[in-house]
Design a protein around this motif. Structure first.
Motif, PDB file in Angstrom:
ATOM      1  N   ARG A   1      91.332 -28.834 -16.609  1.00 20.63           N
ATOM      2  CA  ARG A   1      91.063 -28.572 -18.030  1.00 20.63           C
ATOM      3  C   ARG A   1      89.613 -28.886 -18.392  1.00 20.63           C
ATOM      4  NH1 ARG A   1      96.270 -31.307 -18.634  1.00 20.63           N
ATOM      5  NH2 ARG A   1      97.901 -29.724 -18.900  1.00 20.63           N
ATOM      6  N   VAL A   2      89.093 -29.959 -17.822  1.00 17.65           N
ATOM      7  CA  VAL A   2      87.696 -30.304 -18.104  1.00 17.65           C
ATOM      8  C   VAL A   2      86.754 -29.352 -17.380  1.00 17.65           C
ATOM      9  CG1 VAL A   2      85.967 -32.126 -17.989  1.00 17.65           C
ATOM     10  CG2 VAL A   2      88.348 -32.708 -18.434  1.00 17.65           C
ATOM     11  N   MET A   3      87.070 -29.010 -16.152  1.00 23.58           N
ATOM     12  CA  MET A   3      86.204 -28.127 -15.373  1.00 23.58           C
ATOM     13  C   MET A   3      86.134 -26.721 -15.955  1.00 23.58           C
ATOM     14  SD  MET A   3      84.708 -29.736 -12.903  1.00 23.58           S
ATOM     15  CE  MET A   3      84.262 -28.473 -11.703  1.00 23.58           C
ATOM     16  N   LEU A   4      87.205 -26.279 -16.600  1.00 24.30           N
ATOM     17  CA  LEU A   4      87.191 -24.951 -17.219  1.00 24.30           C
ATOM     18  C   LEU A   4      86.104 -24.856 -18.286  1.00 24.30           C
ATOM     19  CD1 LEU A   4      90.984 -24.044 -17.573  1.00 24.30           C
ATOM     20  CD2 LEU A   4      89.317 -23.049 -16.010  1.00 24.30           C
ATOM     21  N   VAL A   5      85.869 -25.939 -18.989  1.00 23.66           N
ATOM     22  CA  VAL A   5      84.793 -25.946 -19.987  1.00 23.66           C
ATOM     23  C   VAL A   5      83.449 -25.727 -19.302  1.00 23.66           C
ATOM     24  CG1 VAL A   5      83.632 -27.313 -21.762  1.00 23.66           C
ATOM     25  CG2 VAL A   5      86.120 -27.470 -21.495  1.00 23.66           C
TER      26      VAL A   5
ATOM     27  N   ASN B   1      74.927 -35.143 -12.381  1.00 20.82           N
ATOM     28  CA  ASN B   1      76.324 -35.213 -11.939  1.00 20.82           C
ATOM     29  C   ASN B   1      76.577 -36.486 -11.135  1.00 20.82           C
ATOM     30  OD1 ASN B   1      79.009 -34.072 -11.509  1.00 20.82           O
ATOM     31  ND2 ASN B   1      78.357 -33.742  -9.403  1.00 20.82           N
ATOM     32  N   PHE B   2      75.657 -36.830 -10.254  1.00 18.59           N
ATOM     33  CA  PHE B   2      75.820 -38.036  -9.433  1.00 18.59           C
ATOM     34  C   PHE B   2      75.850 -39.293 -10.302  1.00 18.59           C
ATOM     35  CE2 PHE B   2      73.859 -41.563  -7.071  1.00 18.59           C
ATOM     36  CZ  PHE B   2      74.775 -41.684  -6.035  1.00 18.59           C
TER      37      PHE B   2
ATOM     38  N   SER C   1      80.839 -30.937 -15.660  1.00 19.52           N
ATOM     39  CA  SER C   1      80.663 -30.015 -16.784  1.00 19.52           C
ATOM     40  C   SER C   1      79.391 -30.332 -17.551  1.00 19.52           C
ATOM     41  CB  SER C   1      81.874 -30.079 -17.715  1.00 19.52           C
ATOM     42  OG  SER C   1      83.041 -29.624 -17.054  1.00 19.52           O
ATOM     43  N   LEU C   2      79.099 -31.617 -17.732  1.00 23.12           N
ATOM     44  CA  LEU C   2      77.864 -32.005 -18.406  1.00 23.12           C
ATOM     45  C   LEU C   2      76.648 -31.511 -17.639  1.00 23.12           C
ATOM     46  CD1 LEU C   2      76.352 -33.640 -20.580  1.00 23.12           C
ATOM     47  CD2 LEU C   2      76.583 -35.647 -19.101  1.00 23.12           C
ATOM     48  N   SER C   3      76.680 -31.647 -16.324  1.00 22.29           N
ATOM     49  CA  SER C   3      75.552 -31.181 -15.518  1.00 22.29           C
ATOM     50  C   SER C   3      75.391 -29.667 -15.619  1.00 22.29           C
ATOM     51  CB  SER C   3      75.739 -31.590 -14.059  1.00 22.29           C
ATOM     52  OG  SER C   3      76.793 -30.871 -13.432  1.00 22.29           O
ATOM     53  N   ARG C   4      76.506 -28.942 -15.757  1.00 22.16           N
ATOM     54  CA  ARG C   4      76.429 -27.485 -15.920  1.00 22.16           C
ATOM     55  C   ARG C   4      75.740 -27.109 -17.237  1.00 22.16           C
ATOM     56  NH1 ARG C   4      77.279 -26.403 -10.723  1.00 22.16           N
ATOM     57  NH2 ARG C   4      79.460 -26.409 -10.067  1.00 22.16           N
TER      58      ARG C   4
END
Length: 212
Positions: free
Chosen positions: A130-134, A169-170, A196-199
């Protein structure tokens, strides 16, 4: 040869970093437990298929972008970018529908797994998904812009953006997975938030650079 390698090497580095981000999640979540690591690995395998679809579809459209840029036809380049954005949005809609509604996660869970472990793995996987979909939204749009930059010979900006995103991300993986420095220990969900934040950071860097 220098020109070929000047274009190819940054692309190799960027794509390597993109795939390493998923590996980083697997490694760091693996420190939490086997079931969370299995859940993250399952989702990342499914998302890798989405990544291949995005790269393939945009590469097809990119043939026209490279030709238009070579002709000096910037309106053609813009039209190609618009096509890529529409393709990316279409693939996002399909991916959301398939990943949320097709029950693909269950296919990865062995019938020999105990009911408790299977339920825990599903819970971890769905929370991470669910988080990665964002994060798929900025990822797909970033690829549309980054491919257009590469077709115009601007290969280093997407590479730098990917390197910055990997660093973010790290750092946030450590903060949010393990709860370092007072942050909540969120486990697999923390890994998804960090990715997701890094994206989104990568998206801002690439898009602002492309329009500039």
């Amino acid at each position: 040869y220098r020109r070929v390698f000047g274009v190819a090497v940054p692309i190799i580095i960027q794509n390597g970093i993109t795939n390493f981000v998923s590996l980083l999640d697997n490694i760091m979540v693996g420190q939490v437990g086997t079931l969370p690591m299995s859940a993250v690995a399952i989702i990342n395998q499914l998302l890798f298929v989405f990544n291949l679809c995005i790269w393939g579809a945009l590469a097809g459209a990119g043939i026209f972008g490279a030709q238009y840029y070579g002709q000096g036809n910037m309106e053609g380049v813009r039209q190609t970018l618009r096509m890529k954005l529409l393709i990316a949005v279409g693939l996002l809609v399909i991916a959301f529908g398939v990943l949320l509604g097709a029950g693909l996660i269950e296919l990865y869970i062995s019938a020999d797994t105990t009911a408790a472990d299977a339920a825990a793995t599903m819970e971890y996987a769905l929370g991470y998904l669910r988080v990665m979909l964002v994060g798929l939204i900025p990822f797909a749009l970033t690829q549309a812009y980054a491919s257009t930059l590469r077709e115009s010979g601007q290969t280093t900006l997407p590479m730098r953006a990917s390197m910055i995103a990997m660093g973010i991300n790290f750092v946030f993986n450590g903060l949010l997975i393990f709860g370092l420095f007072g942050f909540p220990a969120l486990g697999v969900v923390g890994a998804g938030i960090a990715t997701s934040l890094s994206r989104f950071v990568e998206f801002v860097i690439v898009v602002s650079g492309a329009h500039r």
